[in-house]
Design a protein around this motif. Structure first.
Motif, PDB file in Angstrom:
ATOM      1  N   PHE A  66      78.101  94.432  67.667  1.00  0.00           N
ATOM      2  CA  PHE A  66      78.019  93.961  69.047  1.00  0.00           C
ATOM      3  C   PHE A  66      76.862  94.619  69.785  1.00  0.00           C
ATOM      4  CE2 PHE A  66      79.076  94.145  73.576  1.00  0.00           C
ATOM      5  CZ  PHE A  66      79.233  92.794  73.831  1.00  0.00           C
ATOM      6  N   LYS A  67      76.725  95.919  69.629  1.00  0.00           N
ATOM      7  CA  LYS A  67      75.650  96.643  70.313  1.00  0.00           C
ATOM      8  C   LYS A  67      74.286  96.130  69.867  1.00  0.00           C
ATOM      9  CE  LYS A  67      74.057 101.325  71.313  1.00  0.00           C
ATOM     10  NZ  LYS A  67      74.291 102.780  71.072  1.00  0.00           N
ATOM     11  N   ASP A  94      83.313 100.235  73.522  1.00  0.00           N
ATOM     12  CA  ASP A  94      82.673 101.276  74.328  1.00  0.00           C
ATOM     13  C   ASP A  94      81.735 100.676  75.380  1.00  0.00           C
ATOM     14  OD1 ASP A  94      82.316 103.916  74.987  1.00  0.00           O
ATOM     15  OD2 ASP A  94      80.717 104.260  73.541  1.00  0.00           O
ATOM     16  N   LEU A  95      82.229  99.641  76.070  1.00  0.00           N
ATOM     17  CA  LEU A  95      81.359  98.852  76.937  1.00  0.00           C
ATOM     18  C   LEU A  95      80.877  99.594  78.178  1.00  0.00           C
ATOM     19  CD1 LEU A  95      83.155  95.376  76.803  1.00  0.00           C
ATOM     20  CD2 LEU A  95      81.185  96.153  75.481  1.00  0.00           C
ATOM     21  N   LEU A  96      81.663 100.517  78.677  1.00  0.00           N
ATOM     22  CA  LEU A  96      81.310 101.174  79.932  1.00  0.00           C
ATOM     23  C   LEU A  96      80.346 102.334  79.751  1.00  0.00           C
ATOM     24  CD1 LEU A  96      84.760 101.129  81.764  1.00  0.00           C
ATOM     25  CD2 LEU A  96      82.780  99.640  82.132  1.00  0.00           C
ATOM     26  N   THR A  97      79.942 102.588  78.520  1.00  0.00           N
ATOM     27  CA  THR A  97      78.973 103.671  78.289  1.00  0.00           C
ATOM     28  C   THR A  97      77.778 103.183  77.479  1.00  0.00           C
ATOM     29  OG1 THR A  97      80.299 104.399  76.377  1.00  0.00           O
ATOM     30  CG2 THR A  97      80.689 105.513  78.474  1.00  0.00           C
ATOM     31  N   SER A  98      77.974 102.885  76.222  1.00  0.00           N
ATOM     32  CA  SER A  98      76.840 102.620  75.338  1.00  0.00           C
ATOM     33  C   SER A  98      76.154 101.284  75.599  1.00  0.00           C
ATOM     34  CB  SER A  98      77.291 102.681  73.871  1.00  0.00           C
ATOM     35  OG  SER A  98      78.242 101.673  73.583  1.00  0.00           O
ATOM     36  N   CYS A  99      76.829 100.323  76.261  1.00  0.00           N
ATOM     37  CA  CYS A  99      76.243  98.987  76.454  1.00  0.00           C
ATOM     38  C   CYS A  99      75.796  98.715  77.885  1.00  0.00           C
ATOM     39  CB  CYS A  99      77.242  97.912  76.027  1.00  0.00           C
ATOM     40  SG  CYS A  99      77.678  97.949  74.271  1.00  0.00           S
ATOM     41  N   LYS A 100      75.891  99.691  78.741  1.00  0.00           N
ATOM     42  CA  LYS A 100      75.651  99.466  80.171  1.00  0.00           C
ATOM     43  C   LYS A 100      74.299  98.828  80.474  1.00  0.00           C
ATOM     44  CE  LYS A 100      78.502 102.513  82.998  1.00  0.00           C
ATOM     45  NZ  LYS A 100      78.475 103.619  83.979  1.00  0.00           N
ATOM     46  N   ASN A 101      73.270  99.251  79.795  1.00  0.00           N
ATOM     47  CA  ASN A 101      71.921  98.828  80.136  1.00  0.00           C
ATOM     48  C   ASN A 101      71.533  97.473  79.575  1.00  0.00           C
ATOM     49  OD1 ASN A 101      71.475 101.245  81.546  1.00  0.00           O
ATOM     50  ND2 ASN A 101      70.823 102.301  79.681  1.00  0.00           N
ATOM     51  N   THR A 102      72.382  96.881  78.762  1.00  0.00           N
ATOM     52  CA  THR A 102      72.071  95.577  78.168  1.00  0.00           C
ATOM     53  C   THR A 102      72.971  94.473  78.694  1.00  0.00           C
ATOM     54  OG1 THR A 102      73.339  96.333  76.238  1.00  0.00           O
ATOM     55  CG2 THR A 102      70.940  96.352  76.063  1.00  0.00           C
ATOM     56  N   MET A 103      73.726  94.753  79.754  1.00  0.00           N
ATOM     57  CA  MET A 103      74.579  93.740  80.385  1.00  0.00           C
ATOM     58  C   MET A 103      74.142  93.539  81.831  1.00  0.00           C
ATOM     59  SD  MET A 103      78.428  94.708  79.031  1.00  0.00           S
ATOM     60  CE  MET A 103      78.448  96.359  79.748  1.00  0.00           C
ATOM     61  N   ILE A 115      82.739  99.164  90.913  1.00  0.00           N
ATOM     62  CA  ILE A 115      81.326  99.543  90.921  1.00  0.00           C
ATOM     63  C   ILE A 115      81.141 101.011  90.542  1.00  0.00           C
ATOM     64  CG2 ILE A 115      80.552  97.761  92.520  1.00  0.00           C
ATOM     65  CD1 ILE A 115      80.760  99.801  94.771  1.00  0.00           C
ATOM     66  N   GLU A 116      82.216 101.783  90.586  1.00  0.00           N
ATOM     67  CA  GLU A 116      82.134 103.158  90.089  1.00  0.00           C
ATOM     68  C   GLU A 116      82.093 103.168  88.550  1.00  0.00           C
ATOM     69  OE1 GLU A 116      84.331 102.353  92.600  1.00  0.00           O
ATOM     70  OE2 GLU A 116      82.994 103.255  94.107  1.00  0.00           O
ATOM     71  N   ASP A 117      82.684 102.139  87.942  1.00  0.00           N
ATOM     72  CA  ASP A 117      82.707 102.041  86.477  1.00  0.00           C
ATOM     73  C   ASP A 117      81.413 101.455  85.918  1.00  0.00           C
ATOM     74  OD1 ASP A 117      85.470 102.842  86.345  1.00  0.00           O
ATOM     75  OD2 ASP A 117      86.039 100.792  86.893  1.00  0.00           O
ATOM     76  N   PHE A 118      80.880 100.451  86.638  1.00  0.00           N
ATOM     77  CA  PHE A 118      79.753  99.675  86.124  1.00  0.00           C
ATOM     78  C   PHE A 118      78.970  99.107  87.294  1.00  0.00           C
ATOM     79  CE2 PHE A 118      78.071  95.533  84.594  1.00  0.00           C
ATOM     80  CZ  PHE A 118      77.225  96.007  83.596  1.00  0.00           C
ATOM     81  N   HIS A 119      77.659  98.988  87.151  1.00  0.00           N
ATOM     82  CA  HIS A 119      76.805  98.627  88.288  1.00  0.00           C
ATOM     83  C   HIS A 119      76.981  97.197  88.778  1.00  0.00           C
ATOM     84  CE1 HIS A 119      74.057  96.277  85.694  1.00  0.00           C
ATOM     85  NE2 HIS A 119      74.250  97.242  84.799  1.00  0.00           N
TER      86      HIS A 119
END
Length: 231
Positions: A66-67, A94-103, A115-119
């Motif tokens: 997935f990553k 592990d979506l809220l850490t390792s994939c944050k910048n590609t979503m 919004i505290e969890d994800f931008h």
């Protein structure tokens, strides 16, 4: 301009056809890919999406896949990527850490992502929500608000309910965020109808998944070509 989002589970029905379909989405300028994270129990979805998740998992799909696929999508295509998942997927992939910048957006149907969890979280709305709940959810909603056309499982509607009209009006009363309608939308007539009723976007899910599973690439291309003229 009105927006179109298409839902497709990651690597469904297989990696090759999945990327062939994404190539067509790019060609016909689909605005958003709603990327499904395959999980073992997508309990709020109907049979079509449940079976698609299981088919991908049966191929051995995992977090590393997935990553890698998500990074490739962001590199190759211009459309936005909204990841749709369940709490199971948040943890397993592990979506809220390792994939944050590609979503570009993240929607979890059985857990509120703030919004505290994800931008850029996305929330889902229906006609049974009170104004108080709507306001609370909108505080943690970016990109667009996902408004259900009516309550039910994905793929369970023979036609698009009009329950969304009141929900959409209430959302627009409390926020300037674009409102996209999903559930039951199948073709250009359905998309044109929700646009005419004031929606900013339309989301096609189960119908598109089934189309990808059962149709030739030529048929899929014709379908996307027809949809482009509505926007």
């Amino acid at each position: 301009m009105k927006q179109l989002a298409l839902y497709l589970p990651c690597c469904f029905p297989n990696e090759t056809k999945f990327f062939d379909v994404l190539d067509l989405m790019e060609k016909y300028k689909v605005d958003i890919l709603e990327l499904g994270v395959p999980v073992t129990n997508p309990h709020m979805d109907g049979a079509v999406i449940k079976e698609s998740h299981q088919q991908v998992l049966n191929q051995g799909f995992n977090k590393a896949d997935f990553k890698q696929i998500l990074a490739r999508i962001k590199e190759q295509y211009s459309f936005k990527v909204v990841v749709m998942t369940y709490a199971e997927g948040l943890m397993e992939y592990d979506l809220l850490t390792s994939c944050k910048n590609t979503m570009d957006g993240l929607l979890c149907v059985d857990r509120t992502v703030t919004i505290e969890d994800f931008h850029s979280p996305i929330q889902i709305y229906n006609e049974e929500m009170t104004d108080e709940v709507l306001k609370e959810q909108l505080e943690h909603n970016r990109l667009f608000a996902y408004c259900m056309s009516g309550i039910g499982k994905t793929g369970s509607f023979h036609h698009v309910p009009n329950n969304y009209m009141d929900t959409m009006k209430r959302i627009k009363t409390f926020s300037s965020i674009p409102v996209y309608i999903g559930f039951g939308i199948k073709d250009q007539r359905d998309v044109a109808s929700v646009f005419a009723n004031g929606a900013d976007g339309a989301i096609i899910g189960s119908y598109f998944v089934n189309l990808v599973a059962t149709s030739t690439m030529e048929h899929i291309e014709n379908y996307l070509n027809e949809l482009k003229y509505i926007r």
